[in-house]
Enzyme design. Structure first.
Site, PDB file in Angstrom:
ATOM      1  N   ASP A  99      -6.082  -3.482  -2.306  1.00 52.22           N
ATOM      2  CA  ASP A  99      -4.929  -3.266  -1.429  1.00 52.22           C
ATOM      3  C   ASP A  99      -4.340  -4.574  -0.897  1.00 52.22           C
ATOM      4  O   ASP A  99      -5.057  -5.428  -0.356  1.00 52.22           O
ATOM      5  CB  ASP A  99      -5.396  -2.400  -0.254  1.00 52.22           C
ATOM      6  CG  ASP A  99      -4.260  -1.751   0.494  1.00 52.22           C
ATOM      7  OD1 ASP A  99      -3.357  -2.479   0.936  1.00 52.22           O
ATOM      8  OD2 ASP A  99      -4.283  -0.516   0.643  1.00 52.22           O
ATOM      9  N   SER A 146       0.831  -1.200   0.000  1.00 50.04           N
ATOM     10  CA  SER A 146       0.000   0.000   0.000  1.00 50.04           C
ATOM     11  C   SER A 146       0.871   1.257   0.000  1.00 50.04           C
ATOM     12  O   SER A 146       1.668   1.446  -0.916  1.00 50.04           O
ATOM     13  CB  SER A 146      -0.960  -0.037   1.188  1.00 50.04           C
ATOM     14  OG  SER A 146      -1.998   0.888   1.027  1.00 50.04           O
TER      15      SER A 146
END
Length: 365
Positions: free
Chosen positions: A212, A73
């Site tokens: 993610d 991320s």
């Protein structure tokens, strides 16, 4: 929305046998940098790396001291920035100066706090919180058209494919088995690993629906360790890891939560991410030896800092950098910053080799 090609799951191309490890000098450490996910809280690891980098000299880049950089991320964005040739100082400044464009702060008053409560607990219950265009514009300006295959360091960047329900890892061409990812733009990899559910919509890319990587590997430490052990013939005692977090959110089960219900347990994803990070860190210490793993993270007092809280990240995390660096400077310097690593040269792909051979033949003719 229709999917692009290819239509096969990522696992369809996996090799049904153990990967052949490449040679690694017996007298050389394999140094890993692993950075957690955490949204705008990525300001902390960026600041820590920038401080360590500053001690190396005015023109130094900290990426030259690591053999592999893994990130999830916001950590993936940081990793890709280093691979693209940006200094840690440039990445820290990106978070500081462009953060408000990606996560616009709400008003610091009663009206702003009321709106934030309504947005986070009601509006965000049915819609993603932000449009990805602001993040995409910033990343496009910062990373340009660079491909993952142009990175100056090895990468492992996790995401998750929601089309076939599979974990998804982006890797540089540091092993001959890795045929696909080097063609992808760094911007697309960054958008995929940072497509946090409820914050951004999923990213449709290359036939996959990516979200993610933090949903399964918010701390990518063990992914990087396994990659080193699988791709290279390196003794485990030679693997050294610098792992930097963005601030853990401790999870406590209250009496009210024991009643059950989605409302009371709505933040349980925080518990899963916290537990995964603890497990990854402890597993690495058991596997490599505690002396080979350095973990740095800020101590957050009070309520957890949300992924998009730019104001608190600036006011609380940035000032925490100095103490964290001072506490670890001697150990990090001795383990990681005593000398540069050998520059990374990607393994030539069949496609590149064939194209270069064709160009040579054409020039000779």
């Amino acid at each position: 929305m229709s999917y692009e090609q290819p239509v096969l799951p990522r696992s369809a191309g996996s090799i049904p046998s153990r990967r052949v490890p490449q040679a690694w000098p017996a007298d050389r450490d394999f140094r890993i940098l692993a950075v957690d996910g955490g949204g705008i809280r990525g300001l902390f690891p960026a600041g820590v790396l920038a401080d360590f980098e500053a001690a190396l000299g005015a023109d130094a880049s900290i990426v030259d001291y690591f053999d592999l950089v893994a990130g999830t991320s916001t950590g993936g964005i940081l990793a890709l920035g280093l691979g693209a040739g940006k200094t840690a100082r440039e990445i820290r400044d990106l978070y500081m100066h462009r953060g408000p464009q990606i996560f616009p702060p709400v008003w610091d008053n009663a009206l702003g706090r009321s709106w934030k409560f309504v947005r986070n607990n009601f509006v965000n219950a049915a819609f993603h919180r932000y449009n990805r265009l602001a993040l995409q514009r910033v990343l496009q300006e910062f990373l340009g058209e660079k491909l993952l295959g142009e990175s100056k360091v090895r990468h492992v960047i996790p995401s998750f494919d929601g089309r076939f329900s599979e974990v998804f890892l982006f890797k540089t061409r540091h092993h001959a088995d890795y045929e696909q990812d080097w063609r992808r733009k760094m911007v697309d990899v960054a958008l995929a690993t940072s497509a946090a559910p409820t914050i951004y919509r999923a990213l449709d890319s290359g036939g996959y629906r990516l979200i993610d990587g933090g949903i399964w590997a918010n701390n990518p430490l063990m992914l990087a360790v396994i990659e080193a052990m699988v791709a290279y013939n390196v003794p485990r005692e030679r693997i050294k890891v610098l792992s930097i977090g963005c601030g853990q959110d401790p999870f406590h089960v209250t009496r009210r939560m024991s009643v059950g219900g989605l409302f009371h347990w709505r933040k349980v994803i925080g518990a899963a991410m916290h537990a995964q990070s603890l497990a990854a860190t402890n597993q690495a210490r058991l596997l490599l030896g505690p002396q080979n793993v350095v973990r740095i993270e800020p101590a957050i007092s009070g309520a957890p800092i949300e992924l998009d809280d730019y104001r608190r990240a600036m006011n609380e995390l940035l000032p925490a950098v100095g103490n964290a660096v001072a506490a670890h400077r001697e150990r990090v310097g001795a383990m990681f910053l005593s000398g540069k690593t050998v520059p990374f040269i990607p393994v030539p792909s069949m496609e590149r080799t064939e194209k270069e051979g064709l160009r040579t033949e054409t020039a000779a003719a």
